[in-house]
Write an enzyme that holds these catalytic residues in place. Structure first.
Site, short mmCIF file in Angstrom:
data_model
loop_
_atom_site.label_atom_id
_atom_site.label_comp_id
_atom_site.label_asym_id
_atom_site.label_seq_id
_atom_site.Cartn_x
_atom_site.Cartn_y
_atom_site.Cartn_z
NE ARG A 166 -2.75 1.07 3.56
CZ ARG A 166 -3.68 1.16 4.51
NH1 ARG A 166 -4.95 1.34 4.18
NH2 ARG A 166 -3.35 1.05 5.80
CG ASP A 450 -4.70 2.97 10.67
OD1 ASP A 450 -5.64 3.74 10.99
OD2 ASP A 450 -4.79 2.17 9.72
#
Length: 535
Positions: A166, A450
């Site tokens: 990612r 996150d």
């Protein structure tokens, strides 16, 4: 290190960086940036224009200009690539050396190797992560924990998860690499380095260069990625269609363009993922100044069964399977505790229920944040899939989702309490202090948090202040109340951490949190001013 003409590397060059930042790799990055940098800026400007229209009272709907793509029943995305046929359980995490080994060994089918939200874009993280991925593919990676002395090594190749990288979203830059005097796109930097060094390595192992694409807001942004893929493949003389990409549908605008996004990437598509935490952030952000009907309950009260979230996930499965693509479910962020079996029992029951709902809805797999959750997720999907690699044949033709369903925010059950406000402030401060220290995947109160967590938390606080929300207990949310609670929560954190409390780091976190919650102007992304504070 010799850099090509027009390219300047301003970040420090530590040991082995020259293996990644080669003249050839930098030339490749420069080609990507020169070809697509201007288009990227145009698309970011288009985001801002769309946001202005929403702030002025506009709404969202399925695009009339792309109705033909949605109505055409004939097109399908590419068949699943090697290593992506079965994705019943995927693990996510940053690309530090220990996590790289543990994730690949975890028993998950896929590892999302994260340069984005579970990572801090510290220069050292970005380059060392590329080294770690290359070493993993070369099987030259190992790690010994300096604290425990425990050693980590890879299992045999056939037992390892498939790597899916990612890169950062389109809005972020890599300030340590300048092309023709300007910082290059963080997206193209992360993608380009991995593709340049690892595409052929992955192909040699019978798989390929695969990616997760975050934070897109339109099908035109997907078209930009598709064009970047074609240029990259042509330059390295790798056949077009070798790259595969799964798109995270984690913005409310992208939810209205799922079919178009699949269509733009159809030769490179590996499906869509329900990026649910960032999706909440996007909903709050896009409608932050639109009044009481657009104010959601506190984040811990919003479940996946809320009508607007249900509509989003159901539409995602229907859209993917209609076009032959994988539909991947959301994150289970719980971190099992070795000290508290009762906490584990309750949390694991919630994880199981969440994954059972996803598998029952037709998802082909789902995410976990911790290796100990892999067996739970796998067991749930095993019960539904059996020997089948996926359930793309479940077309979910019963699903009918309207624009109104996707926008039904005012039907969300839940409250806004003082505890919810305190939790948003506490978690954001803890997360930001750790993020600024170079770690983007942070264990807080038995959850792996996150950047999306901090984004939701600070956006809710900003929205509650801006809309004059009254808490369940009767207090009005004001800047003064937020500052008071911030001081109180900080004192609790200081007492809890004792000698481990980093005064300077928390001072930075407080300053940043105030900047993005108390300012009259809303900051588009928390990570932008946070990145400015990094070396």
């Amino acid at each position: 290190m010799a850099a090509p003409e027009g390219v300047e590397v301003t970040g420090p060059l530590h040991e082995r960086y020259d293996e990644i930042l080669t003249p050839e790799a930098l030339s490749f990055l420069a080609a990507l940036q020169r070809e697509f940098g201007a288009r990227r800026k145009e698309l970011l400007a288009a985001r801002a224009e769309r946001e202005k229209k929403l702030a002025a009272g506009g709404t969202l709907d399925f695009l009339p200009e792309t109705a033909g793509i949605r109505a055409d029943e004939s097109w399908r995305v590419a068949e699943p690539a090697p290593g992506l046929e079965d994705r019943r359980v995927e693990i996510t995490g940053p690309t530090d050396r220990k996590m790289t080994i543990n994730a690949l060994n975890s028993g998950a089918k896929v590892w999302l190797a994260d340069f984005e939200d579970a990572n801090t874009p510290l220069w050292e993280n970005m380059i060392q992560g590329q080294i770690n991925l290359r070493d993993a593919l070369d099987r030259t990676i190992d790690f010994t924990d300096p604290k425990t002395g425990k050693s980590y090594a890879l299992k045999p190749d056939e037992e390892l998860a498939t790597i899916v990288v990612r890169p950062r979203g389109w809005h972020l830059e890599e300030k340590h690499v300048l092309v023709d005097g300007e910082p290059m796109s963080g997206s193209l930097f992360d993608f380009g380095l991995y593709f340049f060094h690892c595409a052929r390595r992955q192909l040699a192992k019978g798989k390929g260069p695969y990616f997760y694409l975050p934070k897109m807001e339109s099908h035109l942004e997907a078209r930009l990625w598709n064009d970047a893929f074609n240029l990259a493949q042509d330059t390295l003389e790798i056949p077009r269609g070798t790259i595969r990409a799964t798109v995270l549908i984690e913005t409310i605008t992208a939810a209205f363009e799922m079919e178009e996004i699949l269509y733009e990437l159809r030769d490179h598509s590996a499906g869509l993922n329900a990026g649910r935490w960032d999706y909440l952030f996007s909903v709050i952000k896009k409608f932050r100044s639109r009044g009481a009907d657009f104010v959601l309950p506190e984040r811990n009260a919003i479940t996946m069964t809320a009508p607007f979230m249900r509509a989003y996930t159901e539409l995602l499965v229907r859209t993917c399977h209609k076009r032959g693509a994988h539909a991947i479910g959301g994150m289970a962020a719980f971190i099992p505790s070795r000290k508290d079996p009762e906490v584990n029992k309750v949390a694991l029951e919630k994880v199981r229920a969440d994954k059972t709902r996803e598998a029952g809805d037709g998802f082909d797999g789902s995410w976990v944040a911790h290796p100990d959750l892999v067996p739970v997720c796998r067991e749930v999907f095993d019960e539904v899939l059996g020997d089948k690699p996926n359930q793309r044949d479940r077309l979910r033709e019963d699903v009918k989702v309207s624009a109104a369903d996707l926008l039904a925010f005012d039907k969300t059950p839940g409250e806004i309490t003082e505890a919810g406000l305190r939790n948003n402030i506490d978690v954001a401060l803890r997360y930001l202090a750790t993020w600024l220290g170079g770690n983007g995947a942070v264990a807080i109160h038995n959850l792996m948090e996150d950047a999306a967590t901090a984004e939701i938390s600070r956006s809710q606080v900003w929205q509650w202040i801006a809309n004059g929300v009254t808490l369940k207990e009767g207090q009005k949310v004001t800047k003064e109340l937020v500052e008071q609670i911030m001081d109180e929560e900080l004192a609790k954190i200081r007492a809890e951490l004792g000698e481990a409390y980093d005064e300077a780091r928390y001072d930075q976190a407080v300053a940043l949190f105030k900047e993005v919650t108390l300012a009259d102007e809303y900051a588009e992304f928390l990570t932008l001013p946070a990145y400015e504070r990094m070396p």
